[in-house]
Design a protein around this motif. Structure first.
Motif, PDB file in Angstrom:
ATOM      1  N   LEU A 117       0.333  -1.391   0.236  1.00 18.36           N
ATOM      2  CA  LEU A 117       0.116   0.245   0.071  1.00 18.36           C
ATOM      3  C   LEU A 117       0.572   1.200   0.041  1.00 18.36           C
ATOM      4  CD1 LEU A 117      -2.678  -0.930   3.066  1.00 18.36           C
ATOM      5  CD2 LEU A 117      -2.558  -1.727   0.258  1.00 18.36           C
ATOM      6  N   THR A 118       0.229   2.141  -0.401  1.00 11.79           N
ATOM      7  CA  THR A 118       1.336   3.553  -0.429  1.00 11.79           C
ATOM      8  C   THR A 118       0.813   4.260   0.750  1.00 11.79           C
ATOM      9  OG1 THR A 118       1.272   3.173  -2.582  1.00 11.79           O
ATOM     10  CG2 THR A 118       1.423   5.719  -2.095  1.00 11.79           C
ATOM     11  N   CYS A 119       1.424   4.900   1.517  1.00 10.65           N
ATOM     12  CA  CYS A 119       1.312   6.001   2.901  1.00 10.65           C
ATOM     13  C   CYS A 119       0.050   7.673   1.477  1.00 10.65           C
ATOM     14  CB  CYS A 119       2.504   6.690   3.468  1.00 10.65           C
ATOM     15  SG  CYS A 119       2.053   7.414   4.837  1.00 10.65           S
ATOM     16  N   PRO A 120      -0.894   7.843   2.472  1.00 10.04           N
ATOM     17  CA  PRO A 120      -1.260   8.576   1.398  1.00 10.04           C
ATOM     18  C   PRO A 120      -0.979  10.469   1.949  1.00 10.04           C
ATOM     19  CG  PRO A 120      -2.884   8.484   4.092  1.00 10.04           C
ATOM     20  CD  PRO A 120      -1.372   7.191   3.376  1.00 10.04           C
ATOM     21  N   ILE A 121       0.386  10.571   2.623  1.00 17.20           N
ATOM     22  CA  ILE A 121       0.637  11.066   3.121  1.00 17.20           C
ATOM     23  C   ILE A 121       2.239  11.314   2.401  1.00 17.20           C
ATOM     24  CG2 ILE A 121       1.288  12.684   4.407  1.00 17.20           C
ATOM     25  CD1 ILE A 121      -1.489  12.952   4.642  1.00 17.20           C
ATOM     26  N   CYS A 122       2.812  10.557   2.502  1.00 17.69           N
ATOM     27  CA  CYS A 122       4.318  10.643   2.236  1.00 17.69           C
ATOM     28  C   CYS A 122       4.802   9.695   1.076  1.00 17.69           C
ATOM     29  CB  CYS A 122       5.002  10.732   3.120  1.00 17.69           C
ATOM     30  SG  CYS A 122       5.420   9.228   3.737  1.00 17.69           S
ATOM     31  N   GLY A 123       4.079   8.850   0.548  1.00 18.96           N
ATOM     32  CA  GLY A 123       4.142   7.816  -0.105  1.00 18.96           C
ATOM     33  C   GLY A 123       4.944   6.214  -0.429  1.00 18.96           C
ATOM     34  N   THR A 124       5.241   6.244   2.007  1.00 15.49           N
ATOM     35  CA  THR A 124       6.838   6.041   1.055  1.00 15.49           C
ATOM     36  C   THR A 124       5.098   3.889   1.051  1.00 15.49           C
ATOM     37  OG1 THR A 124       7.134   6.450   3.086  1.00 15.49           O
ATOM     38  CG2 THR A 124       7.674   4.422   3.145  1.00 15.49           C
ATOM     39  N   GLY A 125       5.811   3.972   0.781  1.00  9.49           N
ATOM     40  CA  GLY A 125       5.170   1.899   0.336  1.00  9.49           C
ATOM     41  C   GLY A 125       5.033   1.000   1.920  1.00  9.49           C
ATOM     42  N   VAL A 126       3.905   0.607   1.808  1.00  8.15           N
ATOM     43  CA  VAL A 126       3.616  -0.476   3.449  1.00  8.15           C
ATOM     44  C   VAL A 126       3.583  -1.934   2.994  1.00  8.15           C
ATOM     45  CG1 VAL A 126       2.304  -0.249   5.460  1.00  8.15           C
ATOM     46  CG2 VAL A 126       3.162   2.125   4.819  1.00  8.15           C
ATOM     47  N   GLU A 127       3.694  -2.336   3.910  1.00  7.16           N
ATOM     48  CA  GLU A 127       3.432  -3.965   3.491  1.00  7.16           C
ATOM     49  C   GLU A 127       1.389  -3.650   3.962  1.00  7.16           C
ATOM     50  OE1 GLU A 127       5.553  -7.497   4.420  1.00  7.16           O
ATOM     51  OE2 GLU A 127       7.060  -6.780   4.244  1.00  7.16           O
ATOM     52  N   ALA A 128       1.246  -4.695   2.481  1.00  7.19           N
ATOM     53  CA  ALA A 128      -0.877  -4.659   3.208  1.00  7.19           C
ATOM     54  C   ALA A 128      -1.072  -5.891   4.254  1.00  7.19           C
ATOM     55  CB  ALA A 128      -1.075  -5.223   1.535  1.00  7.19           C
ATOM     56  N   GLY A 129       0.056  -6.564   4.643  1.00  5.41           N
ATOM     57  CA  GLY A 129      -0.151  -7.453   5.385  1.00  5.41           C
ATOM     58  C   GLY A 129       0.197  -6.505   7.552  1.00  5.41           C
ATOM     59  N   SER A 130       0.687  -5.711   7.187  1.00 11.34           N
ATOM     60  CA  SER A 130       1.348  -5.374   8.499  1.00 11.34           C
ATOM     61  C   SER A 130      -0.145  -4.040   9.008  1.00 11.34           C
ATOM     62  CB  SER A 130       2.670  -4.498   7.832  1.00 11.34           C
ATOM     63  OG  SER A 130       2.341  -2.873   6.901  1.00 11.34           O
ATOM     64  N   PHE A 131      -1.241  -4.327   8.964  1.00 16.32           N
ATOM     65  CA  PHE A 131      -1.674  -3.208   9.865  1.00 16.32           C
ATOM     66  C   PHE A 131      -1.973  -4.092  11.304  1.00 16.32           C
ATOM     67  CE2 PHE A 131      -4.025  -7.171   8.120  1.00 16.32           C
ATOM     68  CZ  PHE A 131      -4.969  -7.624   9.698  1.00 16.32           C
ATOM     69  N   LYS A 132      -1.936  -2.970  11.264  1.00 19.64           N
ATOM     70  CA  LYS A 132      -2.440  -2.452  13.687  1.00 19.64           C
ATOM     71  C   LYS A 132      -3.180  -3.252  13.787  1.00 19.64           C
ATOM     72  CE  LYS A 132       2.667  -1.737  13.038  1.00 19.64           C
ATOM     73  NZ  LYS A 132       3.130  -1.936  12.750  1.00 19.64           N
ATOM     74  N   GLU A 133      -4.331  -2.505  12.930  1.00 21.82           N
ATOM     75  CA  GLU A 133      -5.783  -3.416  13.980  1.00 21.82           C
ATOM     76  C   GLU A 133      -6.802  -3.034  13.143  1.00 21.82           C
ATOM     77  OE1 GLU A 133      -8.205  -0.265  16.902  1.00 21.82           O
ATOM     78  OE2 GLU A 133      -6.881   0.278  16.235  1.00 21.82           O
ATOM     79  N   VAL A 134      -7.845  -3.636  13.458  1.00 19.66           N
ATOM     80  CA  VAL A 134      -8.705  -4.019  12.968  1.00 19.66           C
ATOM     81  C   VAL A 134     -10.134  -3.749  12.803  1.00 19.66           C
ATOM     82  CG1 VAL A 134     -10.771  -6.152  11.099  1.00 19.66           C
ATOM     83  CG2 VAL A 134      -7.913  -6.313  11.423  1.00 19.66           C
ATOM     84  N   TYR A 135     -11.180  -3.397  12.351  1.00 17.13           N
ATOM     85  CA  TYR A 135     -12.104  -2.366  12.911  1.00 17.13           C
ATOM     86  C   TYR A 135     -13.566  -3.354  11.758  1.00 17.13           C
ATOM     87  CZ  TYR A 135     -16.337   0.394  12.944  1.00 17.13           C
ATOM     88  OH  TYR A 135     -17.789   0.927  13.205  1.00 17.13           O
ATOM     89  N   CYS A 173       6.426   8.760   8.084  1.00 20.24           N
ATOM     90  CA  CYS A 173       6.268  10.383   8.726  1.00 20.24           C
ATOM     91  C   CYS A 173       4.736  10.052   9.739  1.00 20.24           C
ATOM     92  CB  CYS A 173       4.934  10.521   7.226  1.00 20.24           C
ATOM     93  SG  CYS A 173       3.477   9.773   6.930  1.00 20.24           S
ATOM     94  N   ASP A 174       5.329   8.920  10.056  1.00 13.76           N
ATOM     95  CA  ASP A 174       3.723   8.425  11.374  1.00 13.76           C
ATOM     96  C   ASP A 174       2.851   8.563  11.485  1.00 13.76           C
ATOM     97  OD1 ASP A 174       4.871   7.026  13.807  1.00 13.76           O
ATOM     98  OD2 ASP A 174       3.927   8.986  14.510  1.00 13.76           O
ATOM     99  N   VAL A 175       2.166   8.699   9.650  1.00 10.37           N
ATOM    100  CA  VAL A 175       1.021   9.141   9.651  1.00 10.37           C
ATOM    101  C   VAL A 175      -0.424   7.547  10.215  1.00 10.37           C
ATOM    102  CG1 VAL A 175       0.270   8.269   7.579  1.00 10.37           C
ATOM    103  CG2 VAL A 175      -1.104   9.882   8.526  1.00 10.37           C
ATOM    104  N   HIS A 176      -1.248   7.970  10.841  1.00  7.95           N
ATOM    105  CA  HIS A 176      -1.773   6.302  10.544  1.00  7.95           C
ATOM    106  C   HIS A 176      -3.418   6.806   9.831  1.00  7.95           C
ATOM    107  CE1 HIS A 176      -0.685   5.489  14.764  1.00  7.95           C
ATOM    108  NE2 HIS A 176       0.126   5.804  14.728  1.00  7.95           N
ATOM    109  N   TRP A 177      -3.418   5.627   9.360  1.00  4.71           N
ATOM    110  CA  TRP A 177      -4.832   5.887   8.227  1.00  4.71           C
ATOM    111  C   TRP A 177      -5.248   4.390   8.083  1.00  4.71           C
ATOM    112  CZ3 TRP A 177       0.168   4.794   5.972  1.00  4.71           C
ATOM    113  CH2 TRP A 177      -0.065   3.894   5.324  1.00  4.71           C
ATOM    114  N   TRP A 178      -6.602   4.272   7.642  1.00  5.44           N
ATOM    115  CA  TRP A 178      -7.673   3.442   7.678  1.00  5.44           C
ATOM    116  C   TRP A 178      -7.889   2.988   5.980  1.00  5.44           C
ATOM    117  CZ3 TRP A 178      -8.798   0.337  11.777  1.00  5.44           C
ATOM    118  CH2 TRP A 178      -9.061   0.936  12.677  1.00  5.44           C
ATOM    119  N   GLU A 179      -7.458   1.221   5.564  1.00  7.52           N
ATOM    120  CA  GLU A 179      -8.115   1.309   4.405  1.00  7.52           C
ATOM    121  C   GLU A 179      -9.127   0.315   4.642  1.00  7.52           C
ATOM    122  OE1 GLU A 179      -6.764   1.122   1.530  1.00  7.52           O
ATOM    123  OE2 GLU A 179      -5.171   2.139   2.063  1.00  7.52           O
TER     124      GLU A 179
END
Length: 103
Positions: A5-23, A40-46
């Motif tokens: 996935l791509t961070c919506p703020i800085c564009g850094t790649g983040v592994e899709a399986g590395s989520f921290k919480e599920v809702y 950049c330490d932003v948190h976001w929901w997919e």
């Protein structure tokens, strides 16, 4: 290579399986996962989507009254914010957050 996935703020790649919480939303039964950007330490929901049913089914009287223009005065805690500004500052304030938009 794992899906990214791509961070919506800085564009850094983040592994899709590395989520921290599920809702799981009670409105649409979809699963949302919270991710954290290591850069950049932003948190976001997919999924990055607004649940329109949540807002369309809103029936709280205070919410309705607020949006009809009742009770639009700033509270004391809002006014305290302005004590740190010079009285000659004339500008706009962008309120970004999870509040009711009153500020």
């Amino acid at each position: 290579m794992p899906p990214m996935l791509t961070c919506p703020i800085c564009g850094t790649g983040v592994e899709a399986g590395s989520f921290k919480e599920v809702y799981v939303s009670p409105y649409n039964k979809k699963e949302y996962k919270r991710y954290e950007c290591p850069n950049c330490d932003v948190h976001w929901w997919e999924l990055l989507k607004i649940i329109s049913e949540f807002y369309e089914s809103e029936v709280f009287e205070s919410y309705i009254a607020f949006h009809e223009g009742v009770g639009t005065r700033l509270n004391e805690n809002h006014k305290a914010f302005f004590k740190y500004f010079s009285s000659n500052v004339r500008s706009k304030l962008l309120d970004v957050g999870c509040g009711d938009g009153r500020f």
